[in-house]
Motif scaffolding. Structure first.
Motif, PDB file in Angstrom:
ATOM      1  N   MET A   1       0.764  -1.126   0.000  1.00 23.06           N
ATOM      2  CA  MET A   1      -0.029  -0.106  -0.111  1.00 23.06           C
ATOM      3  C   MET A   1       0.951   1.332   0.133  1.00 23.06           C
ATOM      4  SD  MET A   1      -1.426  -0.008   4.066  1.00 23.06           S
ATOM      5  CE  MET A   1      -2.466   1.736   3.549  1.00 23.06           C
ATOM      6  N   THR A   2       0.192   2.196  -0.631  1.00 20.21           N
ATOM      7  CA  THR A   2       1.068   3.656  -0.531  1.00 20.21           C
ATOM      8  C   THR A   2       0.194   4.649   0.514  1.00 20.21           C
ATOM      9  OG1 THR A   2       1.666   3.334  -2.687  1.00 20.21           O
ATOM     10  CG2 THR A   2       1.917   5.581  -2.127  1.00 20.21           C
ATOM     11  N   LEU A   3       0.960   4.999   1.444  1.00 17.09           N
ATOM     12  CA  LEU A   3       0.553   6.171   2.121  1.00 17.09           C
ATOM     13  C   LEU A   3       0.113   7.362   1.807  1.00 17.09           C
ATOM     14  CD1 LEU A   3       2.785   5.230   5.403  1.00 17.09           C
ATOM     15  CD2 LEU A   3       0.494   4.414   4.911  1.00 17.09           C
ATOM     16  N   VAL A   7       4.871   7.416   1.090  1.00 17.12           N
ATOM     17  CA  VAL A   7       5.479   6.186   1.422  1.00 17.12           C
ATOM     18  C   VAL A   7       5.008   4.982   1.156  1.00 17.12           C
ATOM     19  CG1 VAL A   7       6.592   4.803   3.302  1.00 17.12           C
ATOM     20  CG2 VAL A   7       6.763   7.599   3.495  1.00 17.12           C
ATOM     21  N   HIS A   8       5.627   4.175   0.414  1.00 15.86           N
ATOM     22  CA  HIS A   8       5.098   2.900  -0.227  1.00 15.86           C
ATOM     23  C   HIS A   8       5.644   1.725   0.834  1.00 15.86           C
ATOM     24  CE1 HIS A   8       3.579  -0.259  -2.838  1.00 15.86           C
ATOM     25  NE2 HIS A   8       4.857  -0.811  -2.663  1.00 15.86           N
ATOM     26  N   ILE A   9       4.690   0.938   1.261  1.00 13.01           N
ATOM     27  CA  ILE A   9       4.875  -0.231   2.147  1.00 13.01           C
ATOM     28  C   ILE A   9       4.541  -1.585   1.303  1.00 13.01           C
ATOM     29  CG2 ILE A   9       4.421  -1.262   4.401  1.00 13.01           C
ATOM     30  CD1 ILE A   9       3.296   1.214   5.291  1.00 13.01           C
ATOM     31  N   PRO A  10       5.783  -2.502   1.159  1.00 17.94           N
ATOM     32  CA  PRO A  10       5.486  -3.384   0.210  1.00 17.94           C
ATOM     33  C   PRO A  10       4.806  -4.496   1.107  1.00 17.94           C
ATOM     34  CG  PRO A  10       7.871  -3.104   0.899  1.00 17.94           C
ATOM     35  CD  PRO A  10       7.005  -2.022   1.342  1.00 17.94           C
ATOM     36  N   THR A  14       7.149  -5.627   7.773  1.00 13.59           N
ATOM     37  CA  THR A  14       6.928  -5.391   9.151  1.00 13.59           C
ATOM     38  C   THR A  14       6.888  -3.856   9.463  1.00 13.59           C
ATOM     39  OG1 THR A  14       7.528  -7.522   9.847  1.00 13.59           O
ATOM     40  CG2 THR A  14       7.444  -5.821  11.546  1.00 13.59           C
ATOM     41  N   VAL A  15       5.819  -3.164   9.905  1.00 16.74           N
ATOM     42  CA  VAL A  15       5.864  -1.573  10.154  1.00 16.74           C
ATOM     43  C   VAL A  15       5.925  -1.678  11.641  1.00 16.74           C
ATOM     44  CG1 VAL A  15       4.243   0.514   9.949  1.00 16.74           C
ATOM     45  CG2 VAL A  15       4.221  -1.244   7.970  1.00 16.74           C
ATOM     46  N   VAL A  16       6.863  -0.929  12.120  1.00 12.54           N
ATOM     47  CA  VAL A  16       7.002  -0.575  13.581  1.00 12.54           C
ATOM     48  C   VAL A  16       6.719   0.641  13.871  1.00 12.54           C
ATOM     49  CG1 VAL A  16       8.398  -0.615  15.652  1.00 12.54           C
ATOM     50  CG2 VAL A  16       8.688  -2.348  13.673  1.00 12.54           C
ATOM     51  N   ILE A  17       5.559   1.229  14.585  1.00 13.43           N
ATOM     52  CA  ILE A  17       5.187   2.675  14.758  1.00 13.43           C
ATOM     53  C   ILE A  17       6.188   3.117  16.260  1.00 13.43           C
ATOM     54  CG2 ILE A  17       3.287   4.307  15.630  1.00 13.43           C
ATOM     55  CD1 ILE A  17       1.450   2.299  13.950  1.00 13.43           C
ATOM     56  N   ASP A  18       6.854   4.020  15.910  1.00 17.99           N
ATOM     57  CA  ASP A  18       7.589   4.539  17.260  1.00 17.99           C
ATOM     58  C   ASP A  18       6.801   5.625  18.120  1.00 17.99           C
ATOM     59  OD1 ASP A  18       9.603   5.513  18.942  1.00 17.99           O
ATOM     60  OD2 ASP A  18      10.929   5.818  17.534  1.00 17.99           O
ATOM     61  N   LEU A  19       6.112   4.910  18.956  1.00 18.60           N
ATOM     62  CA  LEU A  19       5.236   5.578  19.941  1.00 18.60           C
ATOM     63  C   LEU A  19       5.929   6.742  20.420  1.00 18.60           C
ATOM     64  CD1 LEU A  19       2.686   2.991  21.168  1.00 18.60           C
ATOM     65  CD2 LEU A  19       2.184   4.781  19.376  1.00 18.60           C
ATOM     66  N   GLN A  20       7.093   6.337  21.078  1.00 20.11           N
ATOM     67  CA  GLN A  20       7.988   7.059  22.032  1.00 20.11           C
ATOM     68  C   GLN A  20       8.422   8.384  21.184  1.00 20.11           C
ATOM     69  OE1 GLN A  20       9.347   6.147  24.950  1.00 20.11           O
ATOM     70  NE2 GLN A  20      10.732   7.912  25.404  1.00 20.11           N
ATOM     71  N   ALA A  21       8.502   8.372  19.876  1.00 21.05           N
ATOM     72  CA  ALA A  21       8.860   9.428  19.033  1.00 21.05           C
ATOM     73  C   ALA A  21       7.789  10.184  18.608  1.00 21.05           C
ATOM     74  CB  ALA A  21       9.733   9.172  17.678  1.00 21.05           C
ATOM     75  N   LEU A  22       6.482   9.474  18.161  1.00 20.36           N
ATOM     76  CA  LEU A  22       5.373  10.120  17.669  1.00 20.36           C
ATOM     77  C   LEU A  22       4.575  10.681  18.545  1.00 20.36           C
ATOM     78  CD1 LEU A  22       3.221   8.706  15.024  1.00 20.36           C
ATOM     79  CD2 LEU A  22       2.208   9.616  17.019  1.00 20.36           C
ATOM     80  N   ASN A  23       4.593  10.240  19.962  1.00 23.31           N
ATOM     81  CA  ASN A  23       3.783  10.889  20.840  1.00 23.31           C
ATOM     82  C   ASN A  23       4.403  12.168  21.489  1.00 23.31           C
ATOM     83  OD1 ASN A  23       1.809   9.013  20.518  1.00 23.31           O
ATOM     84  ND2 ASN A  23       2.029   7.892  22.467  1.00 23.31           N
ATOM     85  N   ARG A  24       5.597  12.415  21.360  1.00 21.10           N
ATOM     86  CA  ARG A  24       6.526  13.596  21.621  1.00 21.10           C
ATOM     87  C   ARG A  24       6.795  14.342  20.488  1.00 21.10           C
ATOM     88  NH1 ARG A  24       6.964   9.630  25.153  1.00 21.10           N
ATOM     89  NH2 ARG A  24       7.138   9.729  27.395  1.00 21.10           N
ATOM     90  N   ASP A  25       6.364  14.080  19.329  1.00 23.19           N
ATOM     91  CA  ASP A  25       6.386  15.085  18.100  1.00 23.19           C
ATOM     92  C   ASP A  25       6.224  16.522  18.222  1.00 23.19           C
ATOM     93  OD1 ASP A  25       6.999  16.106  15.510  1.00 23.19           O
ATOM     94  OD2 ASP A  25       5.996  14.675  14.483  1.00 23.19           O
TER      95      ASP A  25
END
Ligand code: HEM
Length: 125
Positions: A1-3, A7-10, A14-25
């Motif tokens: 899929m393409t976001l 960004v294209h995700i084949p 495996t997609v890892v969401i970095d909550l630590q970074a995202l929730n403090r963006d």
């Protein structure tokens, strides 16, 4: 899929969401994003708790129960849903939770993130 970002995700990735970074963006939550501020207004379309409860069709159905709901100016604190996590933390402070001086906290060695694997505490007087 393409976001939407392009960004294209084949397939099979495996997609890892970095909550630590995202929730403090700082771009989302401002320059003081790293500070604990439950009253900070979130920008439109962004949950006040970031992505802690996921998003989309599989978003956590227990989020209000776990984290409570955002209080309004006319909210009665005695009947407001503060959430199970808030209640558990409040109760720990009521019974005098404090760090165990004989048991220093140990980082979780199973992850590169700054999480505690062991955090001994004492309760009561
Ligand atoms: C602080 C506590 C909690 C956190 C951080 C949390 C986090 C999450 C996250 C990130 C997801 C999405 C998983 C995914 O995308 O596949 C999720 C899903 C879910 N959560 Fe929670 N959760 C919490 C508490 C609860 C509670 C208290 C309940 C039930 C009373 C609950 C029930 C569920 C269910 C049923 C799903 C699956 C929803 C679906 O796949 O459609 N959670 N949770």
């Amino acid at each position: 899929m393409t976001l939407r970002s392009g960004v294209h995700i084949p397939e099979g990735a495996t997609v890892v969401i970095d909550l630590q970074a995202l929730n403090r963006d700082p771009e989302l939550f401002g320059p003081d994003a790293a500070d604990f501020d439950p009253s900070r207004p979130a920008p439109p379309g962004v949950a006040p708790f970031g992505l802690s409860f996921g998003a989309g069709v599989h978003v956590c159905i227990g989020q209000d129960l776990a984290a409570g709901v955002v209080a309004r100016p006319d909210t009665d604190p005695s009947t407001h849903l503060h959430g199970l996590v808030t209640g558990a933390v409040q109760q720990l402070f009521r019974v005098g939770v404090r760090r165990d001086p004989d048991g220093p906290p140990q980082p979780d060695t199973a992850t590169a993130r700054p999480y505690w694997g062991r955090y001994p505490v004492l309760l009561g007087g």
